[in-house]
Design an enzyme around this catalytic site. Structure first.
Site: not given
Length: 216
Positions: A17-19
């Site tokens: 779960g990221t950017t």
């Protein structure tokens, strides 16, 4: 005697779960990501490097299921090595992105991963490709992951054509910092890789060294 319930995170899929973000500049590309990996609401890794090399001057940024994304990157890395031996030269960035796209589409029901592919080749210079479920599109910049929804307005407002290397690096750092502050699934440190004709430059920016903004 009642059995003690197992922690919820043990049954959750591990996700980055990221950017992630990639941007082109005249002569190369800058790719960046946060480092948090979660299972449900539990952080299982605070410092995973989500920027994976596919070849000497081609990298990808990983989001989605950690296992799926890493597996795709390893497969493409192997296929590019074989391809470069066959053609006798370094592969093109588009070739790497096409391999990612093909795997994404072929296993679209089994895999849950979104990769941004970026790099430099002598034909077309720096390039950024978004790949997802069979999609393949070259873009001047691309963002992805759960944190991207918090920063689309920022990147649309702040991006301008013709930015130099240092401006693109700062653009990536600012975008990651804002997303990591808002998105609970993004956080940790910021990984940055800059790729041009001379090679790659990797950098880690610790959480306390990231720029701060009004609400921070």
């Amino acid at each position: 005697m009642l059995e003690e319930a197992a922690p919820e995170w043990l049954s959750e899929e591990v996700k980055t779960g990221t950017t992630i973000i990639g941007i082109e500049y005249d002569g190369g590309v800058v790719l960046g990501s946060d480092s948090r990996v979660s299972a449900g609401e539990t952080v299982v890794n605070r410092v995973m490097n989500k920027l994976s090399p596919l070849h000497d001057k081609i990298y990808c940024a990983l989001s989605g299921s950690a296992a799926d994304a890493q597996t795709m990157a390893e497969i493409v890395n192997y296929q590019l090595d074989v391809h470069s031996i066959e053609v006798g030269e370094d592969p093109q960035v588009r070739s790497a992105a096409t391999l990612v796209k093909n795997i994404s589409y072929k296993y679209r029901e089994e895999l849950s991963a979104h990769l941004i592919v970026a790099g430099w080749d002598r034909r077309n210079g720096g390039q950024v490709f978004a790949t997802m479920k069979g999609l393949l599109t070259r873009q001047p910049f691309a963002v992805g992951g759960s944190g991207s929804s918090y920063v689309y307005g920022f990147v649309d407002a702040e991006y301008r054509r013709g930015m130099n290397k240092q401006e693109c690096q700062q653009f990536v750092v600012n975008t990651l910092s804002l997303a990591m502050n808002r998105d609970g699934s993004s956080g940790g440190v910021a990984y940055i890789v800059t790729i041009d004709e001379h090679g790659t430059e990797e950098k880690v920016i610790l959480g306390n060294q990231l720029p701060t903004f009004f609400d921070q």
